[in-house]
Every structure is written in structure tokens, then in C-alpha cells.
Design a protein around this motif. Structure first.
Motif, mmCIF file in Angstrom:
data_model
loop_
_atom_site.group_PDB
_atom_site.id
_atom_site.type_symbol
_atom_site.label_atom_id
_atom_site.label_comp_id
_atom_site.label_asym_id
_atom_site.label_seq_id
_atom_site.Cartn_x
_atom_site.Cartn_y
_atom_site.Cartn_z
ATOM 1 N N MET A 1 0.841 -1.182 0.000
ATOM 2 C CA MET A 1 0.000 0.000 0.000
ATOM 3 C C MET A 1 0.887 1.247 0.000
ATOM 4 S SD MET A 1 -3.039 -1.190 0.011
ATOM 5 C CE MET A 1 -3.799 -2.771 0.267
ATOM 6 N N SER A 2 0.502 2.247 -0.739
ATOM 7 C CA SER A 2 1.341 3.427 -0.877
ATOM 8 C C SER A 2 1.230 4.355 0.312
ATOM 9 C CB SER A 2 0.970 4.176 -2.163
ATOM 10 O OG SER A 2 -0.402 4.564 -2.123
ATOM 11 N N SER A 3 0.154 4.284 1.083
ATOM 12 C CA SER A 3 -0.011 5.166 2.229
ATOM 13 C C SER A 3 -0.878 4.481 3.267
ATOM 14 C CB SER A 3 -0.648 6.491 1.809
ATOM 15 O OG SER A 3 -2.002 6.299 1.462
ATOM 16 N N ARG A 4 -0.748 4.935 4.503
ATOM 17 C CA ARG A 4 -1.523 4.339 5.583
ATOM 18 C C ARG A 4 -3.011 4.594 5.391
ATOM 19 N NH1 ARG A 4 -2.449 6.113 11.151
ATOM 20 N NH2 ARG A 4 -2.738 4.288 12.492
ATOM 21 N N ALA A 5 -3.363 5.793 4.918
ATOM 22 C CA ALA A 5 -4.775 6.109 4.701
ATOM 23 C C ALA A 5 -5.395 5.164 3.677
ATOM 24 C CB ALA A 5 -4.927 7.558 4.247
ATOM 25 N N THR A 6 -4.660 4.894 2.595
ATOM 26 C CA THR A 6 -5.157 3.971 1.576
ATOM 27 C C THR A 6 -5.320 2.575 2.158
ATOM 28 O OG1 THR A 6 -4.078 5.246 -0.178
ATOM 29 C CG2 THR A 6 -4.673 2.973 -0.683
ATOM 30 N N ARG A 7 -4.363 2.178 2.987
ATOM 31 C CA ARG A 7 -4.426 0.853 3.595
ATOM 32 C C ARG A 7 -5.655 0.713 4.495
ATOM 33 N NH1 ARG A 7 0.270 0.887 6.155
ATOM 34 N NH2 ARG A 7 -0.591 1.059 8.252
ATOM 35 N N LEU A 8 -5.965 1.769 5.248
ATOM 36 C CA LEU A 8 -7.133 1.736 6.131
ATOM 37 C C LEU A 8 -8.429 1.628 5.316
ATOM 38 C CD1 LEU A 8 -6.123 4.417 8.797
ATOM 39 C CD2 LEU A 8 -6.127 1.928 9.061
ATOM 40 N N LEU A 9 -8.481 2.333 4.191
ATOM 41 C CA LEU A 9 -9.670 2.245 3.335
ATOM 42 C C LEU A 9 -9.847 0.831 2.792
ATOM 43 C CD1 LEU A 9 -9.423 5.605 1.347
ATOM 44 C CD2 LEU A 9 -11.157 4.987 3.029
ATOM 45 N N HIS A 10 -8.740 0.202 2.405
ATOM 46 C CA HIS A 10 -8.820 -1.163 1.892
ATOM 47 C C HIS A 10 -9.238 -2.137 2.992
ATOM 48 C CE1 HIS A 10 -7.387 -1.027 -2.298
ATOM 49 N NE2 HIS A 10 -6.689 0.028 -1.918
ATOM 50 N N LEU A 11 -8.792 -1.877 4.213
ATOM 51 C CA LEU A 11 -9.203 -2.726 5.325
ATOM 52 C C LEU A 11 -10.704 -2.598 5.568
ATOM 53 C CD1 LEU A 11 -8.732 -4.601 7.683
ATOM 54 C CD2 LEU A 11 -7.877 -2.647 9.014
ATOM 55 N N LEU A 12 -11.220 -1.379 5.507
ATOM 56 C CA LEU A 12 -12.665 -1.193 5.639
ATOM 57 C C LEU A 12 -13.422 -1.918 4.533
ATOM 58 C CD1 LEU A 12 -13.010 2.577 6.668
ATOM 59 C CD2 LEU A 12 -13.648 0.583 8.027
ATOM 60 N N ASP A 13 -12.911 -1.817 3.315
ATOM 61 C CA ASP A 13 -13.555 -2.509 2.189
ATOM 62 C C ASP A 13 -13.570 -4.022 2.421
ATOM 63 O OD1 ASP A 13 -14.100 -0.201 0.821
ATOM 64 O OD2 ASP A 13 -12.369 -0.332 -0.505
ATOM 65 N N ALA A 14 -12.477 -4.553 2.979
ATOM 66 C CA ALA A 14 -12.386 -5.997 3.209
ATOM 67 C C ALA A 14 -13.362 -6.462 4.287
ATOM 68 C CB ALA A 14 -10.955 -6.374 3.595
ATOM 69 N N LEU A 15 -13.681 -5.574 5.234
ATOM 70 C CA LEU A 15 -14.576 -5.934 6.333
ATOM 71 C C LEU A 15 -16.040 -5.635 6.035
ATOM 72 C CD1 LEU A 15 -12.464 -4.610 9.355
ATOM 73 C CD2 LEU A 15 -13.024 -7.001 8.886
ATOM 74 N N ARG A 16 -16.267 -4.592 5.241
ATOM 75 C CA ARG A 16 -17.643 -4.137 5.022
ATOM 76 C C ARG A 16 -18.472 -5.206 4.284
ATOM 77 N NH1 ARG A 16 -16.540 0.468 2.830
ATOM 78 N NH2 ARG A 16 -16.758 1.710 4.722
ATOM 79 N N GLY A 17 -19.658 -5.445 4.780
ATOM 80 C CA GLY A 17 -20.577 -6.364 4.118
ATOM 81 C C GLY A 17 -20.406 -7.821 4.518
ATOM 82 N N ARG A 18 -19.399 -8.134 5.321
ATOM 83 C CA ARG A 18 -19.211 -9.524 5.756
ATOM 84 C C ARG A 18 -20.010 -9.767 7.032
ATOM 85 N NH1 ARG A 18 -14.903 -12.354 3.491
ATOM 86 N NH2 ARG A 18 -13.563 -11.129 2.115
ATOM 87 N N ARG A 19 -20.729 -10.843 7.062
ATOM 88 C CA ARG A 19 -21.559 -11.163 8.228
ATOM 89 C C ARG A 19 -20.809 -12.000 9.249
ATOM 90 N NH1 ARG A 19 -27.459 -12.698 5.518
ATOM 91 N NH2 ARG A 19 -27.798 -10.679 4.477
ATOM 92 N N ARG A 20 -19.798 -12.708 8.804
ATOM 93 C CA ARG A 20 -19.029 -13.561 9.704
ATOM 94 C C ARG A 20 -17.633 -12.998 9.906
ATOM 95 N NH1 ARG A 20 -20.532 -19.695 7.561
ATOM 96 N NH2 ARG A 20 -22.806 -19.553 7.917
#
Length: 231
Positions: A1-20
Motif C-alpha cells: 500500500m502506498s499510504s496508511r490512509a489507503t491501507r485503512l480504506l482497503h481494510l474497511l472494504d475488506a470488512l464491510r458487508g461480511r456477516r461472519r
């Protein structure tokens, strides 16, 4: 990841919408970070108000309701972004099309419900091409090569259909209806050349940086050819 902010956004994307819950090791692998970095990023998001449940060894899940700070786009700007994203999804670059969809999903997640519904149902449409553009799996290599200013090895078919190989310094790609055009400095011809996208067979990144800056090449190209100028 090029920046911490970008990494945090990707982490949110990975978690969002998952029920388990998702295992920390799985998240870290998907994001290309260490477990230690992942745990630190989860703690950061929790500190910013994200309701993330879970612990190491158990997994993590994001509860609904967490939104990023709203983006201050006008209605015209939102419609322009939605229209542009829809156009990108019609291009033969699958990775770029998916990036456009992710970007609009992320923007939509920051908007109030009414504004989100407005861009999801906008009446500004992009027509579907009569003939789908030919698959171009080399486009991600081209985009990365332009971004990094790298020399690319190109397998190309000439007007007679004969294969040829060139070393090129790519600096621009035009997406036109039914025909894409790549602009580059060609080491073989020692001059600027325009290559038809439908004749590109393959592109390989040599890893070498070409001996000029991309903006300098674009300026020289415009001066030499007149393309892209306002006159």
C-alpha cells in the motif's frame, strides 16, 4: 500500500458487508501487510469510531453504521463521477473497471442515503458498444509502465499482420470508440509512434526506467505532432 490512509480504506472494504468474522491472518494476506500492522490498523479504525468486533485468533467483523466523513461533492460533481465510472466499466481493462466500481462504492458509503440513491439511479447513461472491445489483458502492464516510467517490451502486429517486437517508452493511451491508440517513444524507430491497441499482442515490463520523465515526453510529443494541443 502506498499510504496508511489507503491501507485503512482497503481494510474497511475488506470488512464491510461480511456477516461472519474474518481471520486476521486472512485479512493481512489480502492486504499485503504483517499481522502486527493489521492489528495496529484495526486499533486505529476503532479509535476513529469503527465498531469492529473480534480479537486475534477469533477474527474480525465490522458492524453496520460506520461511515467515513462525508465528501463535499456537489450534485453535478457526483453525476460527473458516476458517468465517468460507468464509461470506465465499458473499457477492455478489467482491473480498471473493477477499480471504478470500488471507488463509486466507497464514495457512496460516505454519502447520505438520498445522495447515494441519486447517483445509483442517475439517468446519465453510457451506451453499450455495438461490438465489445477486444480483450486487452496487457492494459494493466501499460498503465503501471506509464506510472513508473518504465521501458516496455511490446509484441506487435504490423499492418500486414506480421509480428514485430519493440522497446517502447509509453506515455499516453487514448480510449476511442472501437479503437484504442497507444503513444510511445519507439527505440527501434528512434521517434514517437502511435500503436493500435487491437494490434498489441503482449506487453512486458523490463523493470528499466526510461531516460526521460513522462511529462517531458508528452511535451515533446505535442510539439512534434500537434496532438493534444489546444490549437
Amino acid at each position: 500500500m502506498s499510504s496508511r490512509a489507503t491501507r485503512l480504506l482497503h481494510l474497511l472494504d475488506a470488512l464491510r458487508g461480511r456477516r461472519r468474522p474474518v481471520a486476521g491472518a486472512r485479512l493481512a494476506e489480502a492486504l499485503g501487510v504483517s499481522l502486527r500492522t493489521l492489528y495496529r490498523d484495526i486499533a486505529t479504525l476503532r479509535g476513529q469510531g469503527a465498531d469492529i468486533l473480534g480479537d486475534p485468533g477469533v477474527g474480525y467483523v465490522l458492524l453496520p453504521g460506520f461511515l467515513l466523513p462525508p465528501l463535499n461533492f456537489s450534485e453535478d460533481e457526483l453525476e460527473a463521477l458516476a458517468l465517468g465510472a460507468r464509461w470506465v466499466t465499458r473499457q477492455p481493462d478489467t482491473a480498471l473497471a473493477q477499480a471504478a466500481e470500488r471507488a463509486m462504492t466507497r464514495i457512496g458509503a460516505t454519502l447520505p442515503a438520498a445522495a447515494r440513491l441519486s447517483i445509483e439511479t442517475t439517468g446519465l447513461l453510457v451506451p453499450t458498444p455495438r461490438e465489445p472491445p477486444p480483450d486487452a489483458p496487457w492494459l494493466p502492464t501499460l498503465r503501471l509502465g506509464m506510472r513508473l516510467e518504465h521501458v516496455l517490451r511490446m509484441d506487435y502486429a504490423d499492418g500486414a499482420g506480421q509480428p514485430t517486437q519493440r522497446l517502447i517508452w509509453p506515455f499516453a493511451m487514448a480510449f476511442m470508440e472501437g479503437l484504442g491508440m497507444l503513444a510511445a517513444w519507439c527505440e527501434l524507430r528512434r521517434d514517437f509512434r502511435h500503436f493500435r491497441a487491437d494490434r498489441v499482442i503482449d506487453l512486458v515490463d523490463t523493470g528499466e526506467r526510461y531516460p526521460s520523465r513522462r511529462h517531458v515526453l508528452i511535451k515533446r510529443w505535442r510539439t512534434a505532432t500537434g496532438y493534444g494541443s489546444d490549437s
